[in-house]
Design an enzyme around this catalytic site. Sequence first.
Site, PDB file in Angstrom:
ATOM      1  N   ARG A  24      42.679  28.856  42.793  1.00  0.00           N
ATOM      2  CA  ARG A  24      41.360  28.632  42.202  1.00  0.00           C
ATOM      3  C   ARG A  24      41.223  29.416  40.905  1.00  0.00           C
ATOM      4  O   ARG A  24      41.159  28.862  39.818  1.00  0.00           O
ATOM      5  CB  ARG A  24      40.271  29.056  43.212  1.00  0.00           C
ATOM      6  CG  ARG A  24      38.870  28.558  42.866  1.00  0.00           C
ATOM      7  CD  ARG A  24      38.157  29.345  41.818  1.00  0.00           C
ATOM      8  NE  ARG A  24      37.997  30.767  42.145  1.00  0.00           N
ATOM      9  CZ  ARG A  24      37.514  31.647  41.305  1.00  0.00           C
ATOM     10  NH1 ARG A  24      37.146  31.292  40.064  1.00  0.00           N
ATOM     11  NH2 ARG A  24      37.415  32.923  41.658  1.00  0.00           N
TER      12      ARG A  24
ATOM     13  N   HIS B  11      37.626  42.500  44.183  1.00  0.00           N
ATOM     14  CA  HIS B  11      38.343  41.599  43.270  1.00  0.00           C
ATOM     15  C   HIS B  11      38.468  42.325  41.929  1.00  0.00           C
ATOM     16  O   HIS B  11      37.494  42.471  41.211  1.00  0.00           O
ATOM     17  CB  HIS B  11      37.544  40.294  43.112  1.00  0.00           C
ATOM     18  CG  HIS B  11      38.178  39.291  42.191  1.00  0.00           C
ATOM     19  ND1 HIS B  11      38.761  38.141  42.661  1.00  0.00           N
ATOM     20  CD2 HIS B  11      38.315  39.254  40.844  1.00  0.00           C
ATOM     21  CE1 HIS B  11      39.233  37.438  41.627  1.00  0.00           C
ATOM     22  NE2 HIS B  11      38.965  38.111  40.523  1.00  0.00           N
TER      23      HIS B  11
ATOM     24  N   CYS C  39      40.818  35.181  33.247  1.00  0.00           N
ATOM     25  CA  CYS C  39      40.295  35.246  31.884  1.00  0.00           C
ATOM     26  C   CYS C  39      40.708  36.507  31.139  1.00  0.00           C
ATOM     27  O   CYS C  39      39.864  37.353  30.826  1.00  0.00           O
ATOM     28  CB  CYS C  39      38.769  35.167  31.880  1.00  0.00           C
ATOM     29  SG  CYS C  39      38.126  33.804  32.825  1.00  0.00           S
TER      30      CYS C  39
ATOM     31  N   ASN D 140      43.961  38.702  36.509  1.00  0.00           N
ATOM     32  CA  ASN D 140      43.960  39.078  37.919  1.00  0.00           C
ATOM     33  C   ASN D 140      45.094  40.033  38.252  1.00  0.00           C
ATOM     34  O   ASN D 140      46.149  39.987  37.635  1.00  0.00           O
ATOM     35  CB  ASN D 140      44.101  37.819  38.780  1.00  0.00           C
ATOM     36  CG  ASN D 140      42.821  37.036  38.848  1.00  0.00           C
ATOM     37  OD1 ASN D 140      41.776  37.565  39.179  1.00  0.00           O
ATOM     38  ND2 ASN D 140      42.890  35.753  38.519  1.00  0.00           N
TER      39      ASN D 140
END
Length: 313
Positions: A17, A211, A244, A253
């Site tokens: 995702r 996250h 991003c 990430n």
Amino acid sequence: MHHGQDIDVLVSEVAPRDGLQSIKATMPTPLKLRWISALADAGLREIEVGSFVPAKLLPQMADCAELVAHARQISGLFVTALVPNLRGAQAAFEAGVQKITLPISVSEPHSLANIRKTHAQVFEEVQAVVALRNERFPGVEIEAGLSTVFGCTLQGVVTDDQSLAMAVKMAELGVDEVGLADTVGYANPAQVRRVFTRLRNELGALAGSAHFHNTRGQGLANVVAALEAGVTTFDASQGGIGGCPYAPGASGNIVTEDLVYLLESMGLRTGVDIDRLVAAREWLRQGLPGEALYGFIPDAGVGKNFTYAKEAV
């Protein structure tokens, strides 16, 4: 929380995702299916397979329902998806997801820029999603994923109090867990330890995942700080794709392969086999030729004295 007794930390794979939606090219569905199977085969127990958004906005995510159906056939895999609103939630529920994550900006300017909604409108939407779940899809979990918790490119500073107030509001609206995300890579370990400690104190069992992004190189340091604050679920992305990144050459990430190595080397069981995980990159290479993949472990290998975390005696 779907840890089971045999693992200490749940690694939630979000590349299908968070990774794919920020890449212009669309990965062919048959390769996505094989990739998801390979990730599960490596021992990952939770995969965010996509987001339920209009295909014209994100063509990369148009096959999300198909991916959910495939992933639900894989034994022992917990299948999640991101949904921006009530319509997306309904589609996700009907497709058979086991958990949805609603992205909630602590920063109102970010909320307006990102989903064109004020906080008041966001609260109404969350309430409607919870009501739909309670009425027609009991058993599906709802997570509020708070973004811009550690700072915002638009608002600047985001205070701990603002983040905690939003977390408490989400709990009052009936979500099952509240996770915190460092959307723009501003977080530092002292801040992470402080905010997650408060989250656990105020929400108890509803305190959810972390996250982190590695935009400024702090990703794994922030993981260790969150572990110290009691966090047991972490999002990560194979190859560090997506998230991003604002700096050229920086991964966004945190890299799943590196996270698994960190946790296992610290004696924390993830249930993930690093060799199989690295091998699953092959589908990414085929599906997104030329896309940069990051990670120290895939490049350097595991150290000579590395051992997987042992069963607790």
